[in-house]
Design an enzyme around this catalytic site. Sequence first.
Site, PDB file in Angstrom:
ATOM      1  N   ASP A  83       0.851  -1.185   0.000  1.00 45.40           N
ATOM      2  CA  ASP A  83       0.000   0.000   0.000  1.00 45.40           C
ATOM      3  C   ASP A  83       0.890   1.240   0.000  1.00 45.40           C
ATOM      4  O   ASP A  83       1.804   1.346   0.830  1.00 45.40           O
ATOM      5  CB  ASP A  83      -0.886   0.022   1.249  1.00 45.40           C
ATOM      6  CG  ASP A  83      -2.364  -0.013   0.914  1.00 45.40           C
ATOM      7  OD1 ASP A  83      -2.833   0.964   0.305  1.00 45.40           O
ATOM      8  OD2 ASP A  83      -3.034  -0.994   1.250  1.00 45.40           O
TER       9      ASP A  83
ATOM     10  N   ASP B  79      -3.139   4.478  -2.395  1.00 50.13           N
ATOM     11  CA  ASP B  79      -4.267   4.943  -1.589  1.00 50.13           C
ATOM     12  C   ASP B  79      -4.701   6.344  -2.031  1.00 50.13           C
ATOM     13  O   ASP B  79      -3.862   7.206  -2.307  1.00 50.13           O
ATOM     14  CB  ASP B  79      -3.814   4.967  -0.121  1.00 50.13           C
ATOM     15  CG  ASP B  79      -4.920   5.286   0.845  1.00 50.13           C
ATOM     16  OD1 ASP B  79      -5.883   4.506   0.917  1.00 50.13           O
ATOM     17  OD2 ASP B  79      -4.814   6.308   1.555  1.00 50.13           O
TER      18      ASP B  79
ATOM     19  N   GLU C 236      -6.572   3.870  -5.996  1.00 50.71           N
ATOM     20  CA  GLU C 236      -7.909   3.988  -5.403  1.00 50.71           C
ATOM     21  C   GLU C 236      -8.499   5.304  -5.889  1.00 50.71           C
ATOM     22  O   GLU C 236      -7.972   6.370  -5.597  1.00 50.71           O
ATOM     23  CB  GLU C 236      -7.794   3.973  -3.876  1.00 50.71           C
ATOM     24  CG  GLU C 236      -9.133   4.055  -3.182  1.00 50.71           C
ATOM     25  CD  GLU C 236      -9.012   4.247  -1.683  1.00 50.71           C
ATOM     26  OE1 GLU C 236      -9.933   3.825  -0.965  1.00 50.71           O
ATOM     27  OE2 GLU C 236      -8.009   4.836  -1.222  1.00 50.71           O
TER      28      GLU C 236
ATOM     29  N   HIS D 136     -10.490  -4.257   2.304  1.00 50.96           N
ATOM     30  CA  HIS D 136     -10.474  -3.910   3.732  1.00 50.96           C
ATOM     31  C   HIS D 136     -11.456  -2.793   4.064  1.00 50.96           C
ATOM     32  O   HIS D 136     -11.706  -2.535   5.240  1.00 50.96           O
ATOM     33  CB  HIS D 136      -9.061  -3.481   4.132  1.00 50.96           C
ATOM     34  CG  HIS D 136      -8.614  -2.251   3.415  1.00 50.96           C
ATOM     35  ND1 HIS D 136      -8.354  -2.237   2.053  1.00 50.96           N
ATOM     36  CD2 HIS D 136      -8.395  -0.985   3.839  1.00 50.96           C
ATOM     37  CE1 HIS D 136      -8.006  -1.009   1.697  1.00 50.96           C
ATOM     38  NE2 HIS D 136      -8.030  -0.240   2.751  1.00 50.96           N
ATOM     39  N   ASP D 137     -12.006  -2.131   3.054  1.00 50.84           N
ATOM     40  CA  ASP D 137     -12.960  -1.031   3.266  1.00 50.84           C
ATOM     41  C   ASP D 137     -14.404  -1.437   2.979  1.00 50.84           C
ATOM     42  O   ASP D 137     -15.294  -0.586   2.964  1.00 50.84           O
ATOM     43  CB  ASP D 137     -12.604   0.168   2.375  1.00 50.84           C
ATOM     44  CG  ASP D 137     -11.409   0.945   2.870  1.00 50.84           C
ATOM     45  OD1 ASP D 137     -11.117   0.874   4.083  1.00 50.84           O
ATOM     46  OD2 ASP D 137     -10.749   1.620   2.056  1.00 50.84           O
TER      47      ASP D 137
END
Length: 576
Positions: A101, A207, A263, A340-341
């Site tokens: 990430d 991210d 993202e 994860h979100d």
Amino acid sequence: MTVVQRPWWKDGVVYQIYPASFKDSNGDGIGDLNGIISELDYIRSIGIDVIWICPMYDSPQVDMGYDIRDYQDVYAPYGTLQDMERLISETHDRGMRIILDLVVNHTSDQHKWFQESRSSKDNPKRDWYIWRPARYIDGERKPPNNWVGNFTGSVWQWDDHTQEYYLHLFCPEQPDLNWENAETRQEIYKSAMEFWLERGVDGFRVDTVNMYSKGQMLDAPVTDPSSEWQFAGYQYCNGPRMTEFLSEMNAVLEKYDAMTVGECPNTPDMKRVLQYVSAKEKQLNMVFQFDVVDVGQGPYKFQTTPRNWTLPQFKRAIARTQDLIRLPSDGWTTVFLENHDQSRSITRFTSDAPEHRVAGGKMLALMMAALSGTLFIYQGQEIGMTNFPESWDMSEYKDVDSTNYYKMVAQRTKDDPAALAAAKASLQHLARDHSRVPISWSTAPNNGFSPSDSIAVPWMRPLEDANVCNAKQQQSDKNSVLAFWKRILKVRKEWNDLLVHGEYDDLDTEHPDLFCFSKTWKGKKAVAVCNFTDEVQKLEFPSTVRDAKKELLVSSVDDNTEGGLRAWEGRIYLLA
């Protein structure tokens, strides 16, 4: 004839790992890097080509590691820098690649850069973050604009020491870096990217990739009259210098043949998305569009009711992301339902009832494997894990996004029981917490997440259904969700041109129960059909393919099935 080599990341299947919840090797109740290393053979056995590790950097953990204190060190409970280097090496030894990430829109407020920046207005790093003076309305001090943060409240935090506000699009402990400063950007590339690329990392999930250029930071339009703070995603995403910043970043990555997946929220204009992922533009290899996982969410995500979506809405969302590769596009796309979100896809999009959860998990696996683009699987998805039960109370919700929302509802409604019950119902359906519970490895204590002699309590409560859903049992069960994932990923690789690179067409967008789409590649054609109900459905093909000769390639229930589609069944046919 020259055969053009496809980039390695196009055909790969990526497995996302959330370190805290993957596997605890030392019995402290927190997953760690050695736990990941211990299960690399399991991951490879699924058919995985790339692993993606969520933030494992040194962090105060206000937002589960997305608040980074030091890009060049590891969060101590996860392990050491040497453990991380061994994970990279062991992954490569098994023929897989590894991505990390990359979190560079903001840092932790404990990062040494921010400590310097807030120390005085004339500090050399003052301009590395975004500072603004207050504005005064009728003599009252107010933040510079009316933007609401991603976790509720204003995006501005007052700093008493220097008498200015700093910007934080997320938590107050996550100040935004100032990408307008060229010196800041160069240090980001050096410490957050090249440090890890030199150690063999194969790329990054980037991210909040479209938030670096903030534009003019004017007030956002009022869309929530009940709040002083307003949604501003269209203001701070996709700003005027994004192309320049990403081109700079790409110049660093190209030297290492490293991949990027960005993202990319708040970007409804697909032309803008295509610009990000166009090969000739050299910005990003691909992005996560949130069209599909946003289906059924309210204007503020949780302001909705469970299952508040229709299948045609779901299909239109998939079409938007699939069309990114429709020729003459030179772009690429992604396929994902969980991360994860997000909460668990079986609960959200099929049924987690005991009699349906396995069928739902297999059908979604088939659907995903038949879609074009790079395929992403989230830990636990391969065994069909579901949301935790409604019986769990609010104390089990650990995520800042969940707890902030619940507190906001309590405050706005003066603890109205009906409003709080509705808030909990929406969290039970959509909260990020559901994907963060420990993986169910076995029926051992704590579901095999920690060593059997561990006395530490896992940081999140393990699920109570390990007796019917655990990785150990599924590895020897040919009818399990895991067995089907292994099988369908082999099918995807065998029919790579058609399923990974083929052109997607929805054959009946408005059908309320069946999802039927075709994939076309240089004269070859396949049709996938999925039953999104818990009842047997008549197998009806749209007129465009009704008369074509069909050969059943795979069914999520049974290859020899004829007649109606069973509850939550998916099939792929080859067309002659």
